[in-house]
Design a protein around this motif. Structure first.
Motif, mmCIF file in Angstrom:
data_model
loop_
_atom_site.group_PDB
_atom_site.id
_atom_site.type_symbol
_atom_site.label_atom_id
_atom_site.label_comp_id
_atom_site.label_asym_id
_atom_site.label_seq_id
_atom_site.Cartn_x
_atom_site.Cartn_y
_atom_site.Cartn_z
ATOM 1 N N ASP A 172 0.669 -1.685 -0.347
ATOM 2 C CA ASP A 172 -0.597 0.104 -0.214
ATOM 3 C C ASP A 172 0.969 1.261 0.014
ATOM 4 O O ASP A 172 0.311 2.661 -0.857
ATOM 5 C CB ASP A 172 -0.846 0.104 1.455
ATOM 6 N N ALA A 175 2.623 1.766 -3.317
ATOM 7 C CA ALA A 175 1.000 2.157 -3.764
ATOM 8 C C ALA A 175 1.443 3.598 -3.937
ATOM 9 O O ALA A 175 0.651 4.909 -5.281
ATOM 10 C CB ALA A 175 0.053 1.264 -3.887
ATOM 11 N N PHE A 176 1.141 4.072 -2.775
ATOM 12 C CA PHE A 176 0.909 5.050 -2.652
ATOM 13 C C PHE A 176 2.473 6.176 -3.330
ATOM 14 O O PHE A 176 2.001 7.346 -3.554
ATOM 15 C CB PHE A 176 1.001 5.954 -0.893
ATOM 16 N N ASP A 178 3.618 6.106 -5.629
ATOM 17 C CA ASP A 178 3.864 5.422 -7.282
ATOM 18 C C ASP A 178 2.991 7.022 -7.557
ATOM 19 O O ASP A 178 2.981 7.823 -8.637
ATOM 20 C CB ASP A 178 3.386 4.134 -7.975
ATOM 21 N N TRP A 179 1.635 7.134 -6.099
ATOM 22 C CA TRP A 179 0.502 7.669 -6.882
ATOM 23 C C TRP A 179 1.547 9.042 -6.543
ATOM 24 O O TRP A 179 0.871 10.290 -8.070
ATOM 25 C CB TRP A 179 -0.586 7.590 -5.692
ATOM 26 N N GLU A 182 2.820 10.500 -10.163
ATOM 27 C CA GLU A 182 2.637 10.458 -11.602
ATOM 28 C C GLU A 182 1.404 12.134 -11.303
ATOM 29 O O GLU A 182 0.376 11.985 -11.543
ATOM 30 C CB GLU A 182 1.522 9.175 -11.544
ATOM 31 N N VAL A 183 0.733 11.851 -9.380
ATOM 32 C CA VAL A 183 -0.278 13.029 -9.672
ATOM 33 C C VAL A 183 0.104 14.658 -10.195
ATOM 34 O O VAL A 183 1.232 14.820 -10.135
ATOM 35 C CB VAL A 183 -0.351 13.078 -8.151
ATOM 36 N N PRO A 218 -9.142 11.309 -4.592
ATOM 37 C CA PRO A 218 -8.539 10.077 -5.031
ATOM 38 C C PRO A 218 -6.841 10.003 -4.022
ATOM 39 O O PRO A 218 -6.724 9.649 -3.739
ATOM 40 C CB PRO A 218 -7.783 11.413 -6.318
ATOM 41 N N LEU A 219 -6.846 10.925 -3.337
ATOM 42 C CA LEU A 219 -5.931 11.461 -2.060
ATOM 43 C C LEU A 219 -6.132 9.894 -0.911
ATOM 44 O O LEU A 219 -5.417 9.262 -0.829
ATOM 45 C CB LEU A 219 -5.684 12.300 -1.624
ATOM 46 N N THR A 221 -8.158 8.116 -1.778
ATOM 47 C CA THR A 221 -8.182 6.511 -2.073
ATOM 48 C C THR A 221 -6.835 5.906 -2.430
ATOM 49 O O THR A 221 -6.516 4.900 -1.256
ATOM 50 C CB THR A 221 -9.138 6.238 -3.332
ATOM 51 N N ALA A 222 -5.560 6.383 -2.634
ATOM 52 C CA ALA A 222 -4.061 6.313 -2.762
ATOM 53 C C ALA A 222 -3.832 5.905 -1.871
ATOM 54 O O ALA A 222 -3.052 4.977 -1.062
ATOM 55 C CB ALA A 222 -4.307 7.246 -3.640
#
Length: 402
Positions: A172, A175-176, A178-179, A182-183, A218-219, A221-222
């Motif tokens: 998790d 993945a965060f 990586d988000w 890209e954000v 989106p934040l 969720t990520a």
């Protein structure tokens, strides 16, 4: 080994459970009292479900404790011995829970403030702004007792997640990260909590991310966030960044919001000082390089051979013994813009020489010097002699370093 934040959350949960049990027992007892002198509306206003937040729960217990004290001291309604004992024991239990709540909140606040002060004291020893930015997320987690931190930049009417730190590394968290990479920039619309934080320059708290309309989903969720706090980083009169923080497996409370706010204020001051110190260091180095260049030029003037001759003869000799320039690869920039004579004029200008003095040194007319100066200003795209000299020094002061 249990972390301090996890231990504090566990103690808080245990105390909430004790407080809710005491509240439920007290309200049942109060409602069961016959011929109560208490206003019926007051009983109706009491929440039947005790709060899960310590400060609110303490307020509820305070109201119940007052009602029980009034019932015990009401001379118009005598109670049986068993009722008096039951009321007294319940009131004692409520007071014990309230005392424990105050003790926990007071000690926890002092402990975390002390921890925060130690971390900020460590950061004050760092004077490099890049190093501070590398450490801020981990430092805030350590100093504030958080499990995860995120640093965001604020630019005009947008904010952008930038860096993060998590005490627990797993799928998790990766993945965060990586988000975050890209954000895109997020617009600070009036509906977002972050916009409110920037506008008011105050921290914010989200108790339930799924039910709060101010949350940027989106934040949430990520990051898999259910509850978090956010505080602004303020430099001068501008909000330059945001700090988000949360706890793993526990909801944040008002104390978490306050702690993050105290850290943000302290870090912003430390970072601003580091930036100013860096600028001062750069300016000092620039001045030192300028002084070295001027010293080299003046040394060339002062150590030139002196002959027993008239001024006219001396200036004639200067033509055959040209001024020794400071050699640097960067001087090629000037040589590509100026003629050799214009470069000689500019070199003398950098020593503070007047047009008349330059004319004497180069054995040319003052009017010719003025013409050269005009061409120099035009070619260097500057407005005056001072700017021309400044540009000359910037392009030549690296000679000794080179």
């Amino acid at each position: 080994m249990e972390s301090s934040s996890a231990a504090a959350a566990r103690r808080r949960a245990d105390l909430i459970s004790q407080g809710q049990s005491a509240y439920s027992a007290a309200i049942r007892l109060v409602e069961s009292l016959p011929s109560t002198s208490l206003d019926a509306d007051e009983l109706d206003d009491l929440e039947q479900v005790p709060s899960a937040e310590l400060r609110t729960l303490d307020g509820q217990l305070t109201i119940l404790a007052g009602m029980m004290r009034e019932r015990l001291s009401d001379p118009g309604h005598e109670l049986g011995r068993e009722r008096v004992v039951e009321l007294s024991e319940t009131l004692h239990a409520v007071h014990q829970v309230r005392f424990s709540i105050h003790d926990l909140l007071g000690h926890e606040r002092l402990r975390r403030m002390d921890q925060l002060d130690r971390e900020l004291a460590r950061l004050r020893r760092i004077t490099d702004q890049d190093e501070l930015l590398e450490k801020v997320c981990e430092s805030a987690a350590a100093g504030g007792g958080f499990d995860r931190l995120m640093l965001s930049r604020v630019e005009d009417d947008t904010w952008r997640p930038w860096r993060s730190y998590s005490a627990h590394v797993g799928p998790d968290e990766r993945a965060f990260v990586d988000w975050i990479r890209e954000v895109p920039k997020i617009r600070l619309s009036h509906m977002l909590l972050e916009s409110e934080v920037v506008r008011r320059r105050e921290p914010g708290l989200v108790a339930d991310a799924s039910a709060d309309s101010r949350v940027y989903q989106p934040l949430a969720t990520a990051a898999a966030q259910t509850s978090y706090v956010v505080a602004p980083l303020i430099a001068g009169d501008r909000v330059i960044g945001l700090l988000h923080a949360d706890l793993r497996g526990h909801d944040v409370v008002e104390l978490d919001r306050d702690i993050l706010w105290f850290y943000a204020v302290g870090f912003a001051q430390i970072f601003e000082r580091a930036v100013l110190l860096g600028r001062l260091r750069d300016q000092r180095a620039e001045v030192m390089r300028v002084m070295q260049t001027v010293e080299a030029v003046l040394d060339d003037l002062a150590t030139s051979e002196i002959d027993l001759a008239t001024r006219e003869e001396t200036t004639a000799l200067a033509v055959s013994r040209p001024l020794r320039p400071v050699v640097s690869d960067r001087q090629a920039v000037l040589e590509g813009l100026l003629t050799s004579r214009e470069l000689e004029v500019l070199t003398l200008m950098a020593t503070g020489a007047t047009n008349e003095r330059i004319a004497q040194r180069l054995v040319i007319a003052v009017g010719t010097v003025k013409s050269h100066v005009k061409q120099i200003l035009r070619k260097l795209r500057v407005e005056n002699r001072a700017e021309a000299i400044s540009q000359y020094l910037r392009l030549t002061i690296g000679a000794r370093e080179d």
